[in-house]
Scaffold this active site. Structure first.
Site, PDB file in Angstrom:
ATOM      1  CG  ASP A   5      17.951  44.276 -34.292  1.00  0.00           C
ATOM      2  OD1 ASP A   5      18.479  45.245 -33.734  1.00  0.00           O
ATOM      3  OD2 ASP A   5      17.941  44.127 -35.520  1.00  0.00           O
TER       4      ASP A   5
ATOM      5  CB  CYS B 138     -13.122  15.070 -28.330  1.00  0.00           C
ATOM      6  SG  CYS B 138     -13.430  14.419 -26.676  1.00  0.00           S
TER       7      CYS B 138
ATOM      8  CG  ASP C 275      20.215  41.776 -37.689  1.00  0.00           C
ATOM      9  OD1 ASP C 275      19.823  41.425 -36.554  1.00  0.00           O
ATOM     10  OD2 ASP C 275      21.241  42.447 -37.867  1.00  0.00           O
TER      11      ASP C 275
ATOM     12  CB  CYS D 221       4.472  -0.435   1.843  1.00  0.00           C
ATOM     13  SG  CYS D 221       3.430  -1.566   2.777  1.00  0.00           S
TER      14      CYS D 221
ATOM     15  CG  ASP E  67      17.781  47.381 -36.960  1.00  0.00           C
ATOM     16  OD1 ASP E  67      18.075  48.433 -36.365  1.00  0.00           O
ATOM     17  OD2 ASP E  67      18.617  46.630 -37.483  1.00  0.00           O
TER      18      ASP E  67
ATOM     19  CB  CYS F 178      -0.931   0.011   1.212  1.00  0.00           C
ATOM     20  SG  CYS F 178      -0.052   0.093   2.788  1.00  0.00           S
TER      21      CYS F 178
END
Length: 1004
Positions: free
Chosen positions: A884, A145, A880, A66, A659, A63
């Site tokens: 950045d 689903c 780029d 234990c 940029d 159980c």
């Protein structure tokens, strides 16, 4: 910046995310964390060293008390880092410091607690104290689903060691990020199977596992021979052979043996009898999908072949005298028609329809409900009512009509819908299949002797290429792996990977990309990246990750799915009771009842129709199928999308921040003007500038050095080569001066010392901060350059301004058109640059941008983006992808553009493989069309259920005398989910927008 799950790739990742470009804060956090962990180890008396993990078989546990007792005994051992005990598996998993604890100490502690213990063999190697998180992909069968998806995700997220789990209904795949020191892949598979679903590992970030298909095995002796070879093979840790599929899974130590060696030893050890092929993980998924559709088709045909006789017995036979006489022949207590219908429908209900009962029981056991519960409930009601009527008639002599055909036809139509749905969902993943098809199946390996001379050409499987292999690429064939050209010259078509239509010349030292096509010349390449590390594999992984992700709008479907089935069952009960009570009290005329029927049967048919017509699947498929198709369409157009959340944010973009250098401009600045303000010779001046800038990686620095090199060596062939190739030439740096104490100052320029004197190369801010006086003549000259859209670079030597250089970076030809198109789409373009105000204003005016932020430091770009986000607006940053990255990560939508193989995927939500700004329009337009499709899918799914359920419940029956038989309701339910998937598939017809249309230009 806090890491986020959108940054994770299908490769081993360390920790939870990536480091951003600005590391300062994060490194400080790491130091603090390391310090804390160190203090904790010191408190416990642990010393530095590797940890070890073992598994112990524990018997005698009955159980939870234990298992808790064993766990407490293990954790109490000095030197044990953590311990977990699995009651059902009778196993303990222990991580400890081997210099403090021995294996026997652990076994003794368990035995002292009153249980038997046995140390299990080490199944795999484990890491040291710094464990890497692995990302594993699992195939999950049995999901129908959104409720099933929620159930599986909930189970996975509760597992110890699992950091992230995402399950996709459309692909039947689950992606799990987990700590291998805490939980294994087998534990994850077992957890999914314990929940009642099918599970199998597709692939993981580990590089020490290979899947093989072994041919030529004809007897048990051959199997034993294969087993013996693998057991004797050094470096092979574990293997598993499936005799039915002839599939071999091998776990090996890559430091001892390679995948190609394993294949060679198997084929060589069998004297060529065994033929071994490597199985691609992507092809395994395709194979599984094919098997699933094939099995579903067989079920449908079987159900149909049994349902047609039932339909003929019920509808056709009564009108044919001969057959009718046979059908009404009494055989025991029942008529022959009853026996035949009962036998045929029982097979459909419990043999073919077994999958619905199994799936329904699984869902109920996990505390959830799904479509299978509705199908099982509706068909069972019809079937068992018919059985009851037969038995009741046999005992009382009162014969009532049965409804066996309702059960069989309902299951048949549901299976048809499922089969069509599987086929349609397979179409949504065509993008992955097309990308996988780019990789060649084989490669020509050049085998070399000890002296490096080629002695043999050998054809090998492309999945067996190792880094460092030299490969031969014939004209017209595909490049088998990422690498570098070591011999030959040819043009290569890279359009399928980068989107660039023009073939690219490849010479010695040129980089090539796996999957691209070699045109006219033979090449020898040295492989640098193979397997999951190649550019093509990263693109495939990126698309896969995007298809696995959930858009936030999916939460609506998940919520509806959680309450859908209970609501439908409640409505069905209300329908049953409502019609039955009304009939009992005579509230509707008896002529409404079918012939030989009663109020209960009349009410039951309405209730069954309500149960089977409701469809939660359509809601669950509305978003993921559209996202799958959109990411695939994007990839085919050179736009890589990181997931559904990015798609959802992009369709709400209000600002697009550009940029300047390399984004609006071509990123190839050239020197247009050089003027000195001292008596220094122009050549000496350029030598000083080039020497100072040679250590900088900025594009402007490259332009300055190249210009100076051309000035001094204009008639040398090497002058036509790019800067990187020139730097490899030992003669290139010979003309440069020695530099000391070099430092790059972001947003300002560079400084260093030459001949003991300080030299400054940069903008006004750099010179003014160092108290260098700028003469009026130089100021006027610099202002004139900036007002014409050029960048002025000031140079000071020994704290005296000695010259100014003018640099021009041409605008991309489509920049102005794209900016105008964004304005027409209701999006406000903004330019943020570190350049001075005059240059920025001149460039912005040329492209048509009104909002400009200039002289912004790299860290200031983040602040600029946040200023636009204050009012809740969605902001996109286009850069780029390298310099950045902080701004890309701070934006709601980061778009990395045109960096090819050097692109910073981690920082961006969108990756544009080409350098064209038109793809920014494509990315936003695709996002908008995708979410329009998702909204349409939801509208259809919701309207279908809102309209269909009242019709099935008989709300309109008093007015129209119209009711849906249960089998017709089942057909409607099956086709509703197919309709949603087909709606999403219409996105495959997407065409990138024409700029002329966006600009309102009519071309005759």
């Amino acid at each position: 910046m806090a890491p986020s799950f959108r940054d994770l790739q299908l490769t081993p990742v360390s920790g939870f995310g990536r480091p951003p470009a600005d590391h300062t804060g994060d490194l400080e956090d790491v130091r603090l964390l390391d310090s804390y962990e160190s203090e904790e180890r010191d408190k416990k008396g642990y010393v530095e060293g590797d940890t070890r993990r073992i598994q112990v078989s524990v018997s005698g546990m009955t159980c939870a008390a234990c298992s808790n007792s064993v766990e407490a005994a293990l954790v109490g051992i000095h030197g044990v880092v953590r311990a977990s005990v699995a009651l059902l598996q009778n196993k303990a998993d222990v991580v400890f410091y081997p210099n403090l604890v021995k294996d026997e100490d652990i076994k003794t502690a368990i035995e002292d607690a009153g249980f038997d213990a046995e140390i299990l063999p080490d199944p795999s190697t484990f890491g040291t104290k710094t464990q890497k998180a692995l990302l594993g992909q699992f195939r999950i069968g049995g999901m129908t689903c959104a409720a099933c998806v929620n159930s599986v995700e909930g189970i996975l997220r509760k597992l110890p060691g699992v950091k992230r789990a995402t399950v996709a209904l459309a692909t039947s795949l689950g992606e799990v990020e987990f700590d291998p020191s805490v939980i294994s892949k087998d534990d994850i598979v077992n957890a999914i199977e314990d929940a009642g679903f099918e599970a199998a590992l597709v692939q993981s970030g580990e590089q020490d596992k290979i899947f093989l298909v072994v041919g030529g095995l004809s007897s048990e002796v051959d199997v034993q021979l294969l087993d013996g070879m693998l057991r004797d093979m050094k470096g092979v840790k574990q293997f598993n052979f499936d005799q039915n599929q002839f599939e071999l899974e091998v776990l090996f130590d890559p430091e001892v043996v390679g995948s190609r060696s394993i294949v060679d030893m198997i084929e060589g050890g069998s004297s060529g009898k065994f033929k071994v092929n490597v199985q691609s993980p992507y092809l395994r998924v395709t194979s599984n999908h094919t098997d699933e559709s094939s099995n579903m088709f067989k079920l449908f045909i079987s159900s149909l072949s049994l349902s047609i006789p039932v339909f003929l017995i019920r509808v056709i036979c009564p009108h044919i005298r001969f057959f009718n006489s046979l059908m009404v022949w009494r055989c025991g207590p029942f008529l022959m028609t009853d026996w035949l219908e009962f036998a045929l429908v029982s097979i459909v209900q419990f043999v073919i329809g077994k999958r619905f009962y199994v799936a329904a029981a699984r869902a109920l056991r996990n505390g959830s409900t799904n479509m299978d519960v509705l199908v099982a409930l509706g068909t069972s009601a019809s079937y068992f009512y018919s059985v009851f009527v037969l038995l009741y008639g046999a005992f009382t002599g009162l014969r009532s009509p049965t409804y066996f055909e309702t059960s069989s036809m309902l299951i048949t139509f549901v299976l048809l819908g499922k089969y069509l749905e599987i086929l349609a969902k397979g179409k949504t993943s065509d993008a992955i299949k097309n990308l996988v098809a780019l990789a060649p199946a084989t490669a020509i390996l050049l085998v070399k002797d000890a002296g490096g001379k080629s002695i043999e050409e050998r054809e090998i499987d492309a999945l067996l290429i190792h880094p460092g292999d030299t490969l031969k690429v014939l004209p017209g064939s595909k490049v088998p792996a990422d690498g570098v050209v070591v011999w030959g010259s040819s043009y290569v078509d890279e359009s399928m990977v980068t989107g660039e239509s023009e073939p690219v010349l490849k010479e010695v030292n040129s980089v090539v990309i796996g999957g691209t096509i070699n045109f006219n010349g033979a090449l020898h390449i040295q492989a640098t990246k193979v397997g999951s590390n190649t550019v093509l594999s990263n693109i495939i992984s990126l698309v896969e990750t995007a298809q696995m992700s959930k858009a936030p709008i999916q939460k609506f479907a998940d919520f509806v799915a959680s309450i859908f089935v209970p609501t439908v069952v409640t409505l069905a009960l209300v329908t049953l009771l409502g019609w039955y009570i009304c009939g009992t009290f005579g509230m509707y005329p008896e002529e409404w009842l079918p012939e030989n029927s009663n109020c209960f049967v009349f009410s039951l048919m309405f209730a069954i129709s309500v149960v089977v017509i409701a469809c939660p699947c359509a809601l669950g498929l509305a978003t993921p199928t559209a996202v799958m198709v959109a990411t695939g369409v994007g990839a085919s157009n050179g736009v890589l999308i990181k997931g559904g959340d990015a798609l959802e944010r992009a369709q709400k973009i209000k600002y697009v921040v550009f940029d300047k250098t390399g984004t609006l401009t071509q990123g190839r600045p050239t020197i247009t003007t050089v003027k000195t303000f001292t008596e220094m010779d122009r050549g000496d001046f350029l030598t000083l500038v080039a020497s100072a800038e040679a250590s900088s990686e900025h594009p402007l620095a490259r332009a300055l050095v190249n210009y100076a090199h051309h000035f001094h060596f204009f008639n040398e062939p090497s002058a036509a080569k790019n800067f990187h190739n020139e730097c490899e030439d030992p003669n290139f740096s010979g003309w440069l001066l020695d530099v000391l104490d070099f430092s790059a100052l972001p947003g300002r320029g560079v400084q260093c010392f030459i001949n003991g004197k300080r030299i400054l190369v940069g903008n006004r801010k750099l010179l003014l901060e160092n108290e260098v006086t700028i003469p009026d003549e130089a100021e006027s000259f610099a202002t004139e350059l900036e007002e014409s859209g050029k960048t002025g670079v000031l140079v000071a030597y020994n704290d005296i301004l000695i010259g100014v250089l003018g640099l021009a970076d041409p605008l991309k030809r489509e920049a102005a058109v794209v900016v105008e198109a964004l304005n027409n789409m209701g999006i406000r373009p903004v330019m943020v640059t570190g350049d001075n105000w005059r240059t920025a204003q001149a460039v912005a005016k040329e492209v048509g941008i009104q909002d400009v932020k200039a002289e912004v430091m790299p860290s200031g770009k983040v602040d600029a983006i946040r200023s636009f986000q204050k009012d809740g607006s969605t902001v996109a940053m286009v850069g780029d992808g390298i310099n950045d990255s902080p701004a890309l990560a701070a934006a709601d939508v980061g778009i990395a553009i045109g960096a090819g193989t050097d692109i910073a995927i981690e920082a961006a939500d969108y990756v544009l493989m080409r350098s064209s700004l038109e793809d920014v329009i494509t990315a936003i337009d695709l996002s908008r069309k995708t979410f329009s499709r998702i909204r349409l899918n939801y509208a259809f799914a919701m309207v279908y259920n809102v309209v269909a359920i009242p019709v099935a419940a008989g709300v309109f029956f008093p007015l129209l005398r119209m009711r849906l038989p249960p089998w017709v309701a089942g057909a409607c339910m099956a086709l509703s989910s197919v309709s949603v998937v087909c709606s999403s598939l219409l996105l495959r017809r997407y065409k990138r927008p024409r700029l002329t249309t966006l600009l309102g230009i009519t071309i005759d």
